[in-house]
Design an enzyme around this catalytic site. Structure first.
Site, PDB file in Angstrom:
ATOM      1  N   ASP A 160      64.161 -30.994 -11.584  1.00  0.00           N
ATOM      2  CA  ASP A 160      64.077 -30.872 -10.127  1.00  0.00           C
ATOM      3  C   ASP A 160      63.654 -32.173  -9.459  1.00  0.00           C
ATOM      4  OD1 ASP A 160      64.852 -28.273 -10.368  1.00  0.00           O
ATOM      5  OD2 ASP A 160      63.032 -27.389  -9.526  1.00  0.00           O
ATOM      6  N   SER A 167      58.939 -21.029 -22.017  1.00  0.00           N
ATOM      7  CA  SER A 167      57.585 -21.099 -21.470  1.00  0.00           C
ATOM      8  C   SER A 167      57.206 -22.516 -21.014  1.00  0.00           C
ATOM      9  CB  SER A 167      56.602 -20.551 -22.511  1.00  0.00           C
ATOM     10  OG  SER A 167      55.339 -20.303 -21.946  1.00  0.00           O
ATOM     11  N   LYS A 211      61.212 -17.528 -19.851  1.00  0.00           N
ATOM     12  CA  LYS A 211      59.869 -16.931 -19.759  1.00  0.00           C
ATOM     13  C   LYS A 211      59.110 -17.659 -18.652  1.00  0.00           C
ATOM     14  CE  LYS A 211      55.597 -15.893 -22.268  1.00  0.00           C
ATOM     15  NZ  LYS A 211      54.651 -16.647 -21.423  1.00  0.00           N
TER      16      LYS A 211
END
Length: 413
Positions: A324, A313, A338
């Protein structure tokens, strides 16, 4: 001609009678809804307005409401049961109803303190079984030896097969010093009974230590156990303190961190990023929102993030954002997966409703729901004790040190 006149007269009379009947129906007073029906309608409207899946699991959501309201509801417990049945038709374990006690408990949990055994739990999407995401570090469940991916078969002799997440959590909470018995199923070991003494668990989710690499580089080690209301403030204090002590690189340990508050994850990402997107959110209309870095990172030092199957999560939002943006390298195992965001609504009678309102994507538009985030360096880890974390026995930690050593050398060059 006379026949046609009578026919027209009869048709006109029929229309007049029908019109009068219609006016009579309009004149009838609306039937007042009971308190129980009002609560059901309140839940229905919230889901209808905000739920991510606009097909509502490929069913007519208005018809679901009509069917529920047809049945007599004697009291609030009957209404709660009807709401749970209505929500179950969505086939989404994260969209759930919380009675007033469960709602208060959830508020306590996210506020930073609870009384219980200290387990973060989830319903496994494939098996439907109640599964341990991770025990809270230092909690009674952690000390008792309960591990991530354990299945909770029974709580106090009651099967968990038909329990919601919140019902299971409520059964495990209780007064400090009281005992709760859990029947646990573990891969390769079968079932085992654990008798755990509940206690008050202070949820300062940050553990901060100054370590040293084999080459003598001062390493700031930060373990974050969950994203509660205290997380960003405590982590900021820890980073500032480690900077003053001379930390030249960092390890952020998100292993077995089940997540928590979305905003907390975003605030922590901003501590490491000067620029760039942190996360995209996508609602059922496909509209994307985004959260950006604010140009106020606390340190530019090299960073490695430790992840495993219990990293979920908000932890995945943070890990994905830093990966990224090329701010951190990830070491460990593929994360939980999730990628859904819930919003919490307080209802008129003091109960609550958690609704999946959006999904998130990483800055590179990766949808990781049920897939997880793959680390840059995959390292499997045999089970270790809490005391072995961050030591020679911790293979993932040792791999992170190796990565950081190369990063520090590259910066010096």
């Amino acid at each position: 001609m006379r026949f046609m006149h009578k026919k027209v007269f009869r048709v006109g009379l029929s229309l007049l009678v029908a019109f009068c009947l219609f006016l009579g129906l309009l004149a009838q007073p609306a039937v007042a809804l009971t308190d129980e029906q009002k609560l059901i309608s309140e839940v229905w409207r919230i889901v209808n307005r905000t739920y991510l899946d606009e097909t509502f699991n490929h069913q007519n959501w208005a018809t679901v409401r009509q069917e529920v309201l047809k049945k007599p509801l004697k009291n609030s417990e009957a209404a709660y049961g009807a709401i749970q049945k209505m929500l179950k038709s969505l086939d989404d374990p994260f969209t759930r109803f919380l009675d007033p006690e469960q709602y208060r408990s959830l508020q306590v949990n996210t506020s930073g303190e609870l009384t219980g055994v200290g387990l973060q739990i989830a319903l496994n999407a494939q098996s439907g079984k109640l599964e341990v995401v991770a025990p809270i570090a230092g909690s009674p469940a952690d000390k008792a030896g309960i591990k991530p991916r354990d299945r909770i078969v029974k709580i106090e002799g009651v099967s968990t097969e038909n329990l919601t997440l919140d019902e299971a959590a409520t059964k495990m909470r209780g007064p400090s010093g009281s005992l709760v018995t859990l029947l646990i199923e573990r891969d390769g070991e079968g079932e085992k009974e654990f008798r755990v003494v509940r206690s008050r668990i202070a949820l300062n989710p940050v553990i901060a230590e100054l370590h040293s690499s084999p080459q003598g580089t001062p390493i700031g080690y930060l373990r974050l156990t969950q994203f509660n209301a205290n997380a960003s403030m405590e982590l900021a204090h820890a980073i500032t303190s480690l900077e003053k002590k001379g930390a030249a690189a960092y390890i952020l340990d998100l292993r077995n961190n089940p997540g928590g508050l979305l905003q907390s994850g975003i605030e922590i990402a901003r501590m490491w990023l000067d620029s760039g997107t942190i996360v995209y959110t996508v609602n059922r209309q496909g509209i994307q929102g985004s959260f950006e870095a604010s140009g106020s990172s606390l340190t530019p030092d090299p960073l490695v993030i430790l992840v495993n199957r219990g990293t979920a999560s908000a932890s995945e939002i943070l890990a994905g954002a830093l990966q990224d943006n090329n701010r951190a390298q990830l070491v460990g195992e593929t994360t939980f997966g999730k990628g859904l965001i819930q919003s919490l609504f307080e209802l008129s009678d003091g109960s609550g409703l958690a609704v999946t309102i959006a999904k998130y994507e990483t800055p590179n538009h990766r949808d990781i729901n049920k897939l997880g985030i793959k680390p840059d360096k995959e390292i499997s880890q045999h089970p270790i004790t809490r005391e072995q974390i961050g030591t020679q026995d911790d293979l993932q930690y040792q791999a992170a040190l190796d990565v950081l050593s190369n990063s520090v050398v590259a910066r010096r060059d």
